[in-house]
Design an enzyme around this catalytic site. Structure first.
Site, PDB file in Angstrom:
ATOM      1  N   ASN A   1       9.286   4.878   3.403  1.00 23.47           N
ATOM      2  CA  ASN A   1       9.107   4.171   4.699  1.00 23.47           C
ATOM      3  C   ASN A   1      10.364   3.611   5.377  1.00 23.47           C
ATOM      4  O   ASN A   1      11.303   3.118   4.567  1.00 23.47           O
ATOM      5  CB  ASN A   1       8.102   3.088   4.985  1.00 23.47           C
TER       6      ASN A   1
ATOM      7  N   CYS B   1       3.711   9.593   0.472  1.00 18.19           N
ATOM      8  CA  CYS B   1       2.224   9.940   0.147  1.00 18.19           C
ATOM      9  C   CYS B   1       2.194  10.836  -1.053  1.00 18.19           C
ATOM     10  O   CYS B   1       2.894  12.105  -1.242  1.00 18.19           O
ATOM     11  CB  CYS B   1       1.755  10.654   1.317  1.00 18.19           C
TER      12      CYS B   1
ATOM     13  N   HIS C   1       4.527   4.670  12.707  1.00 15.36           N
ATOM     14  CA  HIS C   1       4.579   4.565  11.292  1.00 15.36           C
ATOM     15  C   HIS C   1       5.672   5.548  10.858  1.00 15.36           C
ATOM     16  O   HIS C   1       5.194   6.925  10.646  1.00 15.36           O
ATOM     17  CB  HIS C   1       3.479   4.831  10.510  1.00 15.36           C
TER      18      HIS C   1
ATOM     19  N   HIS D   1       8.982   6.993   8.583  1.00 13.48           N
ATOM     20  CA  HIS D   1       9.350   7.201   6.988  1.00 13.48           C
ATOM     21  C   HIS D   1      11.135   7.378   7.411  1.00 13.48           C
ATOM     22  O   HIS D   1      11.475   8.205   8.357  1.00 13.48           O
ATOM     23  CB  HIS D   1       8.810   8.266   6.100  1.00 13.48           C
TER      24      HIS D   1
ATOM     25  N   ARG E   1       0.787  -1.163  -0.030  1.00 13.50           N
ATOM     26  CA  ARG E   1       0.066   0.018  -0.076  1.00 13.50           C
ATOM     27  C   ARG E   1       1.049   1.212  -0.085  1.00 13.50           C
ATOM     28  O   ARG E   1       1.182   2.048  -1.025  1.00 13.50           O
ATOM     29  CB  ARG E   1      -1.020  -0.064   1.218  1.00 13.50           C
ATOM     30  N   ASP E   2       1.371   1.627   1.227  1.00 10.64           N
ATOM     31  CA  ASP E   2       2.389   2.899   1.282  1.00 10.64           C
ATOM     32  C   ASP E   2       3.430   2.772   0.408  1.00 10.64           C
ATOM     33  O   ASP E   2       3.858   3.639  -0.344  1.00 10.64           O
ATOM     34  CB  ASP E   2       2.826   2.962   2.686  1.00 10.64           C
TER      35      ASP E   2
HETATM   36  N1  COA Z   1     -13.553   4.774  -3.655  1.00 11.21           N
HETATM   37  C1  COA Z   1     -14.148   5.215  -4.978  1.00 11.21           C
HETATM   38  N2  COA Z   1     -14.982   6.357  -5.295  1.00 11.21           N
HETATM   39  C2  COA Z   1     -15.097   7.280  -4.461  1.00 11.21           C
HETATM   40  C3  COA Z   1     -14.575   7.081  -2.917  1.00 11.21           C
HETATM   41  C4  COA Z   1     -13.987   5.782  -2.795  1.00 11.21           C
HETATM   42  N3  COA Z   1     -13.469   5.726  -1.527  1.00 11.21           N
HETATM   43  N4  COA Z   1     -15.096   8.135  -2.229  1.00 11.21           N
HETATM   44  C5  COA Z   1     -15.806   8.805  -3.144  1.00 11.21           C
HETATM   45  N5  COA Z   1     -15.854   8.396  -4.166  1.00 11.21           N
HETATM   46  C6  COA Z   1     -16.614   8.964  -5.350  1.00 11.21           C
HETATM   47  C7  COA Z   1     -17.984   9.257  -5.074  1.00 11.21           C
HETATM   48  O1  COA Z   1     -18.749   8.215  -5.218  1.00 11.21           O
HETATM   49  C8  COA Z   1     -18.285  10.328  -6.356  1.00 11.21           C
HETATM   50  O2  COA Z   1     -18.612   9.848  -7.257  1.00 11.21           O
HETATM   51  P1  COA Z   1     -19.586  10.535  -8.345  1.00 11.21           P
HETATM   52  O3  COA Z   1     -19.156  11.850  -8.418  1.00 11.21           O
HETATM   53  O4  COA Z   1     -19.515   9.620  -9.514  1.00 11.21           O
HETATM   54  O5  COA Z   1     -20.473  10.409  -7.579  1.00 11.21           O
HETATM   55  C9  COA Z   1     -16.870  10.966  -5.959  1.00 11.21           C
HETATM   56  O6  COA Z   1     -15.693  10.132  -5.649  1.00 11.21           O
HETATM   57  C10 COA Z   1     -16.722  12.325  -5.043  1.00 11.21           C
HETATM   58  O7  COA Z   1     -17.248  11.793  -3.708  1.00 11.21           O
HETATM   59  P2  COA Z   1     -16.878  12.584  -2.460  1.00 11.21           P
HETATM   60  O8  COA Z   1     -17.393  12.095  -1.325  1.00 11.21           O
HETATM   61  O9  COA Z   1     -16.917  13.988  -2.728  1.00 11.21           O
HETATM   62  O10 COA Z   1     -15.250  12.479  -2.343  1.00 11.21           O
HETATM   63  P3  COA Z   1     -13.849  13.193  -2.524  1.00 11.21           P
HETATM   64  O11 COA Z   1     -13.929  13.306  -4.031  1.00 11.21           O
HETATM   65  O12 COA Z   1     -14.048  14.250  -1.726  1.00 11.21           O
HETATM   66  O13 COA Z   1     -12.641  12.121  -2.240  1.00 11.21           O
HETATM   67  C11 COA Z   1     -11.511  10.582  -0.908  1.00 11.21           C
HETATM   68  C12 COA Z   1     -12.667  11.753  -0.959  1.00 11.21           C
HETATM   69  C13 COA Z   1     -10.974  10.470   0.400  1.00 11.21           C
HETATM   70  C14 COA Z   1     -11.926   9.271  -1.414  1.00 11.21           C
HETATM   71  C15 COA Z   1     -10.476  11.296  -1.629  1.00 11.21           C
HETATM   72  O14 COA Z   1      -9.956  12.390  -1.337  1.00 11.21           O
HETATM   73  C16 COA Z   1      -9.245  10.170  -1.720  1.00 11.21           C
HETATM   74  O15 COA Z   1      -9.337   8.972  -2.133  1.00 11.21           O
HETATM   75  N6  COA Z   1      -8.059  10.539  -1.245  1.00 11.21           N
HETATM   76  C17 COA Z   1      -6.749   9.541  -1.373  1.00 11.21           C
HETATM   77  C18 COA Z   1      -6.116   9.689   0.045  1.00 11.21           C
HETATM   78  C19 COA Z   1      -5.030   8.826   0.338  1.00 11.21           C
HETATM   79  O16 COA Z   1      -4.999   7.552  -0.230  1.00 11.21           O
HETATM   80  N7  COA Z   1      -3.864   9.343   0.788  1.00 11.21           N
HETATM   81  C20 COA Z   1      -2.543   8.515   0.688  1.00 11.21           C
HETATM   82  C21 COA Z   1      -2.629   7.660   1.935  1.00 11.21           C
HETATM   83  S1  COA Z   1      -2.379   8.594   3.636  1.00 11.21           S
HETATM   84 ZN    ZN Z   2       3.375   6.336   5.250  1.00  8.27          ZN
END
Ligand code: COA
Ligand code: ZN
Length: 310
Positions: free
Chosen positions: A250, A241, A208, A210, A13-14
């Protein structure tokens, strides 16, 4: 104090989430096979996040399903990272019964990472923890940017402590303090962990780390001396990230396992088998990987294989 370290492997994952090279589902599954073979028993295999936000994790559902199908009967905890309801629903549908949630202590990081405030993330986490309890799902919560934020700089300890206490009171199986960009130093790592160890159960506290500034092992040692026995690491030292500029790899699993070996602490990891996974990771990403121990380890093995640590 336990003389055994729980290693929580985050390589799939990370380790891969920030990787520019396209990594296929099959390659990820081979990587997970290798980790299982090497004796790792807690593996974060993917994250159920938005595929546009983190394209490398777009196959989360397939990776979780296939992993559980193949290794689900071995008593290994395969964890999926989840930030919102949609992620939770996807994870549950894929059969995932071990989930990690995340709250960034720093406001700017919270917005950049998940487009929500720290308060919103706390509220969502509370709701996800309640559902997890009902669904019989094991839980961990990451406190992202527990020491340093890439945008705001040092995070005041009282802020991290307040968030930690709030999450702890929600009821969680494990709380992981994230040095997300690897800028913390051993004294502050030790201080925060000691403080939190007095407020909650230190046996459920993970770090956790890095290794951005070459302080990964020093920080791990500080946490160890303060009583922590759960450590995150990534095979080959990959990681970072996409939303935290400057976050390098990490702490490498091979470095952590070697540190434990030197200190007479058990990990259950077969060091030789772990190297096969390091080399596999190298093949996958197409460039040299490996923790700080690699150069010394390979020189010793070449000269005097009998010195190889088991
Ligand atoms: N998986 C797939 N699709 C998702 C989802 C998820 N977990 N969460 C939201 N969506 C989709 C929704 O269904 C919506 O789709 P639509 O427009 O077709 O209806 C769209 O995304 C927007 O939804 P919203 O609730 O406004 O989510 P967002 O766009 O604000 O996204 C996160 C929120 C958290 C899902 C997004 O910011 C994200 O994936 N961030 C990644 C964080 C990460 O992995 N960081 C690294 C590790 S620390
Ligand atoms: Zn990390």
């Amino acid at each position: 104090m336990s003389d055994y370290l729980k290693i929580y492997e985050v390589g799939p994952r990370d380790g891969l989430q920030n990787e520019a090279t396209a990594v296929t589902t099959e390659q990820k599954l081979r990587l997970i096979d290798g980790l299982v073979k090497a004796g790792l028993r807690h593996i974060e295999v993917t994250s159920f996040v938005h595929p546009k936000a983190v394209p490398q994790m777009a196959d989360a559902d397939a990776v979780m399903r296939a992993t559980l199908q193949k290794h689900g009967d071995k008593g290994i905890n395969f964890v999926g990272l989840v930030f919102n309801q949609k992620g939770y629903d996807r994870a549950l549908a894929a059969g995932c019964r071990h989930m990690a949630f995340g709250v960034a202590v720093s406001e700017t990081m919270s917005q950049k990472n998940t487009r929500m405030s720290t308060r919103q993330a706390l509220n969502i986490t509370r709701s996800l923890l309640e559902q997890a309890r009902r669904d019989g799902v094991w839980t961990r919560v990451y406190l992202i940017t527990a020491w340093v934020c890439p945008f705001e700089g040092p995070v005041p300890p009282h802020k991290t402590i307040a968030v930690a206490e709030e999450v702890w009171a929600m009821g969680v199986d494990e709380l992981a303090l994230g040095d997300t960009i690897g800028h913390a130093h051993p004294l502050e790592v030790g201080r925060l962990v000691e403080d939190l160890g007095r407020r909650l159960d230190i046996n459920k506290l993970a770090v956790h780390l890095h290794d951005t500034q070459a302080l990964g092992l020093a920080n791990a040692t500080a946490a160890l001396q303060a009583g922590v026995r759960i450590f995150d690491s990534s095979v080959g030292g990959l990681g970072g990230c996409p939303f935290a500029p400057g976050a390098a790899g990490n702490l490498a699993t091979e470095d952590l396992v070697f540190l434990a070996y030197k200190m007479g602490l058990g990990t259950g990891v077969d060091f030789d088998a772990l190297w096969q996974v390091v080399y596999e990771m190298e093949q996958i990403v197409g460039r040299p990987v490996g923790g700080r121990i690699r150069q010394w380890w390979e020189s010793v093995c070449r000269i005097e294989p009998a010195l190889a640590y088991k």
